[in-house]
Design an enzyme around this catalytic site. Structure first.
Site: not given
Ligand code: 26A
Length: 346
Positions: A301
């Site tokens: 990210d």
């Molecule tokens: C729909 N899902 C599974 C998700 C996520 C996500 N952000 C949005 N949608 N699953 C994990 N994360 C985020 O990924 C970040 C690390 O790359 C987490 O909240 C974490 O901050």
């Protein structure tokens, strides 16, 4: 406030609060989690959050594209970034908003009356992290919110759109509305594949958006999951990068650029040209000594955030990639996807 001029970078996805704690093999097994993965929570996962809280979990603002938005703003002059998603009416939402504000990111959240703010359980084992997300309010984002005149006027003022692929499980019409706006006015549209389960289980949704992407981001496991679900018959990262760059494209005024990060291995970039050829380039990462690594959650990210900042400022592809590598190297030395304060300059 810069609202009258709008914000040049608009990010859309799922605002989440990360509940992060150290775990072990037994905890992963109890909830059927892999040591390094990101999944959507099902009924059997609902106990995980309490269990993490009982292990002295840290509450960290997350949501992949919300991390990217904060990262991009970290490297830009004031008031450049707008973030959109759906939260609940609760203290977690207040915390997310405050964190964005402190980072200089403007938010336009849809606020859902019924569902709580979404959360992501993050189980850390060694250098691995397993993420299990209960979207809750984040799943309630609606195109009607985006189309409200005061929000849509901000959409029209943006120059670069960054959508986290995780939003493909939530509101494809909103993603396509941004994508169409970008294509119609030759603005930049970027998409991250986010996790292997997106190309695996949300293939049709992903395929409906891919033609709009000017920049496609993924890591090596997401690239291989894309290749498998599209039956490309290859696990070779260079070959997959090339094929991603070559996929059909809506706005033919911009070549597709596919960017595949691979942890500590070099980032592979494919740049398509009008005649269908693809130029492949590799960029080494900025190494961080093992002892200095705090938490690699959200390194991708942060990379995307630094990259967006570069593109927004009209920097070259090479410089933008290096800005991404730089910001990722800073982020992994902090807890969660955070960036050093006082601000360091690139
Ligand atoms: C729909 N899902 C599974 C998700 C996520 C996500 N952000 C949005 N949608 N699953 C994990 N994360 C985020 O990924 C970040 C690390 O790359 C987490 O909240 C974490 O901050």
């Amino acid at each position: 406030m810069a609202a009258s001029q709008g914000y040049p970078l608009l990010c859309l996805e799922n605002p989440l609060l990360d509940i992060q704690a150290r775990g072990d093999a037994a905890l992963l097994e109890k909830y059927g989690l892999k040591d390094n993965d990101a999944i959507l929570a099902e009924d059997q996962h609902m106990g995980l959050y309490e269990e993490l809280l009982s292990r002295d979990a840290k509450l960290i603002p997350g949501g992949a594209a919300q991390n990217t938005a904060r990262g991009a703003q970290y490297m830009l002059p004031d008031n450049q970034v707008l973030y959109i998603g759906c939260v609940g009416k609760d203290k977690y939402a207040d915390l997310l908003k405050k964190t964005c504000e402190e980072a200089g990111v403007h938010t336009e959240y849809r606020i859902d009356d019924a569902q709580p703010t979404g959360k992501c359980g993050v189980v850390i084992t060694g250098h691995n992290r397993s993420m299990c997300t209960h979207l809750a309010a984040a799943n309630e984002y609606k195109i009607e919110h985006l189309k409200q005149p005061q929000i849509w006027s901000l959409v029209e003022k943006a120059q670069v759109y960054y959508v986290g692929g995780y939003h493909l499980t939530v509101c494809v019409p909103a993603i396509l509305a941004l994508a169409e706006e970008a294509a119609a006015k030759n603005k930049v549209f970027m998409l991250s594949l986010s996790a292997p389960f997106i190309p695996q289980f949300f293939k049709d949704q992903l395929d409906s958006v891919m033609p709009y992407t000017d920049y496609t981001f993924c890591n090596e496991t997401e690239a291989r999951a894309f290749s498998a679900s599209h039956e490309w018959g290859t696990e070779d990262i260079s070959e997959i990068t090339k094929k991603l760059a070559q996929l059909p494209k809506k706005n033919t005024q911009r070549p597709r650029i596919a960017i595949v990060t691979q942890g500590t291995l070099p980032t592979v970039v494919g740049i398509a040209s009008a005649n269908g050829d693809v130029q492949l380039k590799e960029f080494p990462i900025r190494e961080v000594a093992k002892e200095a690594i705090e938490d690699t959650t959200g390194a991708g990210d942060a990379f995307a955030g630094g990259f967006c900042a570069g593109i927004l400022q009209g920097k070259s592809l090479e410089d933008s990639i290096d800005m991404g590598q730089w910001l990722a190297s800073k982020s992994i030395q902090e807890l969660g996807t955070s960036f050093p304060l006082p601000k360091q300059t690139y």
